[in-house]
Motif scaffolding. Structure first.
Motif, PDB file in Angstrom:
ATOM      1  N   GLU A  81       0.833  -1.206   0.000  1.00 40.03           N
ATOM      2  CA  GLU A  81       0.000   0.000   0.000  1.00 40.03           C
ATOM      3  C   GLU A  81       0.870   1.260   0.000  1.00 40.03           C
ATOM      4  N   ALA A  82       1.962   1.219   0.772  1.00 37.86           N
ATOM      5  CA  ALA A  82       2.879   2.361   0.831  1.00 37.86           C
ATOM      6  C   ALA A  82       3.543   2.601  -0.525  1.00 37.86           C
ATOM      7  N   LEU A  83       3.950   1.509  -1.188  1.00 34.37           N
ATOM      8  CA  LEU A  83       4.569   1.637  -2.506  1.00 34.37           C
ATOM      9  C   LEU A  83       3.588   2.221  -3.518  1.00 34.37           C
ATOM     10  N   ASN A  84       2.352   1.753  -3.490  1.00 36.28           N
ATOM     11  CA  ASN A  84       1.339   2.267  -4.415  1.00 36.28           C
ATOM     12  C   ASN A  84       1.081   3.754  -4.185  1.00 36.28           C
ATOM     13  N   LEU A  85       1.016   4.156  -2.912  1.00 38.23           N
ATOM     14  CA  LEU A  85       0.773   5.559  -2.583  1.00 38.23           C
ATOM     15  C   LEU A  85       1.954   6.425  -3.027  1.00 38.23           C
ATOM     16  N   ALA A  86       3.167   5.914  -2.821  1.00 41.75           N
ATOM     17  CA  ALA A  86       4.359   6.658  -3.238  1.00 41.75           C
ATOM     18  C   ALA A  86       4.366   6.872  -4.750  1.00 41.75           C
ATOM     19  N   ASN A  87       4.012   5.844  -5.507  1.00 42.85           N
ATOM     20  CA  ASN A  87       3.956   5.962  -6.961  1.00 42.85           C
ATOM     21  C   ASN A  87       2.904   6.975  -7.400  1.00 42.85           C
ATOM     22  N   GLU A  88       1.768   6.958  -6.701  1.00 41.70           N
ATOM     23  CA  GLU A  88       0.693   7.906  -7.022  1.00 41.70           C
ATOM     24  C   GLU A  88       1.160   9.349  -6.794  1.00 41.70           C
ATOM     25  N   LYS A  89       1.849   9.596  -5.678  1.00 40.44           N
ATOM     26  CA  LYS A  89       2.332  10.942  -5.372  1.00 40.44           C
ATOM     27  C   LYS A  89       3.419  11.368  -6.372  1.00 40.44           C
ATOM     28  N   ASN A  90       4.261  10.443  -6.790  1.00 41.66           N
ATOM     29  CA  ASN A  90       5.279  10.761  -7.795  1.00 41.66           C
ATOM     30  C   ASN A  90       4.639  11.168  -9.120  1.00 41.66           C
ATOM     31  N   ARG A  91       3.552  10.489  -9.485  1.00 38.18           N
ATOM     32  CA  ARG A  91       2.851  10.844 -10.724  1.00 38.18           C
ATOM     33  C   ARG A  91       2.261  12.252 -10.634  1.00 38.18           C
ATOM     34  N   GLN A  92       2.007  12.698  -9.397  1.00 35.42           N
ATOM     35  CA  GLN A  92       1.523  14.061  -9.153  1.00 35.42           C
ATOM     36  C   GLN A  92       2.681  15.051  -9.012  1.00 35.42           C
ATOM     37  N   LEU A  93       3.892  14.569  -9.335  1.00 30.91           N
ATOM     38  CA  LEU A  93       5.113  15.391  -9.272  1.00 30.91           C
ATOM     39  C   LEU A  93       5.445  15.824  -7.851  1.00 30.91           C
ATOM     40  N   LYS A  94       5.131  14.964  -6.885  1.00 33.13           N
ATOM     41  CA  LYS A  94       5.476  15.213  -5.496  1.00 33.13           C
ATOM     42  C   LYS A  94       6.688  14.363  -5.110  1.00 33.13           C
ATOM     43  N   THR A  95       7.503  14.882  -4.188  1.00 38.61           N
ATOM     44  CA  THR A  95       8.626  14.097  -3.673  1.00 38.61           C
ATOM     45  C   THR A  95       8.158  13.285  -2.476  1.00 38.61           C
ATOM     46  N   VAL A  96       8.699  12.050  -2.380  1.00 42.76           N
ATOM     47  CA  VAL A  96       8.209  11.097  -1.391  1.00 42.76           C
ATOM     48  C   VAL A  96       9.376  10.407  -0.695  1.00 42.76           C
ATOM     49  N   ARG A  97       9.206  10.141   0.589  1.00 38.05           N
ATOM     50  CA  ARG A  97      10.157   9.318   1.334  1.00 38.05           C
ATOM     51  C   ARG A  97       9.385   8.219   2.030  1.00 38.05           C
ATOM     52  N   LEU A  98       9.743   6.966   1.741  1.00 33.56           N
ATOM     53  CA  LEU A  98       9.165   5.816   2.434  1.00 33.56           C
ATOM     54  C   LEU A  98      10.049   5.445   3.607  1.00 33.56           C
ATOM     55  N   SER A  99       9.426   5.169   4.763  1.00 34.56           N
ATOM     56  CA  SER A  99      10.223   4.822   5.937  1.00 34.56           C
ATOM     57  C   SER A  99       9.355   4.108   6.958  1.00 34.56           C
ATOM     58  N   ARG A 100       9.984   3.299   7.788  1.00 31.63           N
ATOM     59  CA  ARG A 100       9.268   2.622   8.876  1.00 31.63           C
ATOM     60  C   ARG A 100       9.125   3.532  10.096  1.00 31.63           C
ATOM     61  N   CYS A 101       9.880   4.628  10.110  1.00 34.77           N
ATOM     62  CA  CYS A 101       9.785   5.590  11.204  1.00 34.77           C
ATOM     63  C   CYS A 101      10.141   6.965  10.653  1.00 34.77           C
ATOM     64  N   VAL A 102      10.017   7.979  11.473  1.00 33.81           N
ATOM     65  CA  VAL A 102      10.365   9.332  11.042  1.00 33.81           C
ATOM     66  C   VAL A 102      11.878   9.502  11.127  1.00 33.81           C
ATOM     67  N   PRO A 103      12.568   9.680   9.982  1.00 34.34           N
ATOM     68  CA  PRO A 103      14.025   9.828  10.003  1.00 34.34           C
ATOM     69  C   PRO A 103      14.441  11.105  10.722  1.00 34.34           C
ATOM     70  N   GLU A 104      15.488  10.990  11.510  1.00 34.54           N
ATOM     71  CA  GLU A 104      15.973  12.147  12.256  1.00 34.54           C
ATOM     72  C   GLU A 104      16.469  13.225  11.295  1.00 34.54           C
ATOM     73  N   GLY A 105      16.022  14.453  11.517  1.00 34.48           N
ATOM     74  CA  GLY A 105      16.480  15.584  10.719  1.00 34.48           C
ATOM     75  C   GLY A 105      15.737  15.785   9.413  1.00 34.48           C
ATOM     76  N   LEU A 106      14.843  14.853   9.047  1.00 35.42           N
ATOM     77  CA  LEU A 106      14.124  14.992   7.789  1.00 35.42           C
ATOM     78  C   LEU A 106      13.050  16.073   7.907  1.00 35.42           C
ATOM     79  N   VAL A 107      12.973  16.943   6.905  1.00 34.87           N
ATOM     80  CA  VAL A 107      11.928  17.960   6.842  1.00 34.87           C
ATOM     81  C   VAL A 107      10.881  17.488   5.836  1.00 34.87           C
ATOM     82  N   TYR A 108       9.637  17.462   6.251  1.00 31.46           N
ATOM     83  CA  TYR A 108       8.573  17.002   5.362  1.00 31.46           C
ATOM     84  C   TYR A 108       7.359  17.914   5.516  1.00 31.46           C
ATOM     85  N   LYS A 109       6.579  18.014   4.432  1.00 36.23           N
ATOM     86  CA  LYS A 109       5.395  18.863   4.441  1.00 36.23           C
ATOM     87  C   LYS A 109       4.157  18.108   4.907  1.00 36.23           C
TER      88      LYS A 109
END
Length: 362
Positions: free
Chosen positions: A322-350
């Motif tokens: 499901e995460a992979l499918n959602l990431a692909n969908e967001k990429n098709r919308q020209l959005k940047t995506v990060r997949l992770s099992r937790c919130v990476p330290e120092g990562l800035v996300y919208k």
């Protein structure tokens, strides 16, 4: 690091076009030089430590820590000419504030041969354009070795000590020394003028001219007044400071000195100046002037955009597809995506999408 790389590549491409449009030729040095070149000129280098190795013939070689030395060593210029080069290369040395060696991107411009006011002014304008390409909020500090050397010559055996006080703007220890040596008011005023940086460069130059103690200092001020008038004419005056406390190694530098700064970056990201004495040291004739932009010093600046993504998607074992499918969908919308099992330290996300609880709310 893909987004950072694209941003850096775009900046390098834009600057390369800028230099080409001014008639500068691309210079491509080798990755290695004889170790003796750097050993004999280590005071010219930002970092003194060099990565060395023996080649198959047993000759001691070094991985390039600087481009300027290589260029000057291998370039010959006809009398009366001025050869203009730019480069975009990797250098290998200790990064600022680190004990480890690092591959650092270095981009720069060099002019070798006959150096006149037009050459110095053109280079100064190119420096302003270079810094503005990265961030319009920049400052260029300009100094002159003639003023610094002229001032220090007045202190006799205290020359080296006063030089340290000048670089660090250490008025406290200078005043203690001055009181013990009974320096004249004129000499003390000249030092105070040199360590003072006024927001109005014209006022700084007026004070420096008044405080000049010898012909070397007077000549340096005269040259800087001409240079500043040209900078002002081209519209860069509000980004320039005159700072006589900044100086280079007197064994190599003999004229204007440059230090460029960007907002948000704690170190100077660009350095340069006139270095005729290096040519003399290497058995060459003529003059030389140039600057280097250290892209490695602004990695943190690049990282601000690099570490930011439009969507951070958190998933568990059950939600991997499901995460992979959602990431692909967001990429098709020209959005940047990060997949992770937790919130990476120092990562800035919208936007945060947490699939571990089954809710994809954004």
């Amino acid at each position: 690091m893909m987004k950072c790389a694209k941003r850096e590549e775009a900046i390098v491409d834009e600057l390369s076009k800028l230099y080409k449009n001014r008639g500068f030729k691309r210079y491509k040095p080798g990755c290695f030089e004889e170790y003796s070149l750097y050993q004999d000129n280590k005071d010219f280098l930002i970092g003194k430590n060099v990565i060395s190795f023996s080649d198959l013939s047993g000759k001691l070689m070094a991985m390039r820590p600087d481009v300027t030395l290589s260029l000057v060593r291998h370039i010959d210029v006809e009398s009366g000419a001025a050869e203009k080069f730019y480069y975009n290369e990797k250098v290998y040395r200790q990064a600022t504030g680190s004990k480890n060696y690092k591959e650092i991107s270095q981009l720069g411009v060099e002019v070798v041969g006959t150096i006149d006011l037009a050459v110095v002014a053109e280079l100064t304008v190119l420096i302003c354009q270079t810094l503005a390409t990265i961030n319009e909020n920049y400052v260029l500090d300009i100094s002159h070795m003639g003023y610094t050397e002229g001032l220090l010559s007045e202190f006799g055996t205290d020359k080296q000590l006063v030089a340290e006080y000048l670089k660090s703007k250490n008025l406290h220890d200078f005043n203690k020394l001055a009181d013990g040596r009974n320096y004249s008011k004129e000499i003390k005023d000249a030092f105070y003028t040199a360590v003072s940086v006024n927001e109005n460069p014209e006022l700084t130059l007026q004070k420096a001219e008044k405080a000049a103690l010898n012909d070397s200092m007077k000549s340096a001020v005269a040259e800087l007044k001409e240079l500043y008038a040209i900078i002002k004419r081209f519209g860069y005056a509000d980004r320039v400071n005159i700072d006589f406390s900044a100086c280079g190694n007197a064994d190599y530098y003999n004229g204007v000195i440059f230090n460029g700064y960007l907002k948000g970056v704690p170190h100077s990201v660009l350095t340069g100046g006139r270095y005729d004495r290096l040519l003399t040291k290497l058995g060459k004739t003529g003059g030389a002037i140039g600057f280097a932009l250290y892209l490695g010093e602004i990695e943190r600046y690049f990282a601000r955009d690099d570490e930011s993504v439009d969507y951070l998607i958190i998933y568990d074992d059950i939600k991997q597809i499901e995460a992979l499918n959602l990431a692909n969908e967001k990429n098709r919308q020209l959005k940047t995506v990060r997949l992770s099992r937790c919130v990476p330290e120092g990562l800035v996300y919208k936007n945060l999408v947490d699939l571990t609880d089954g809710e994809a709310s954004k």
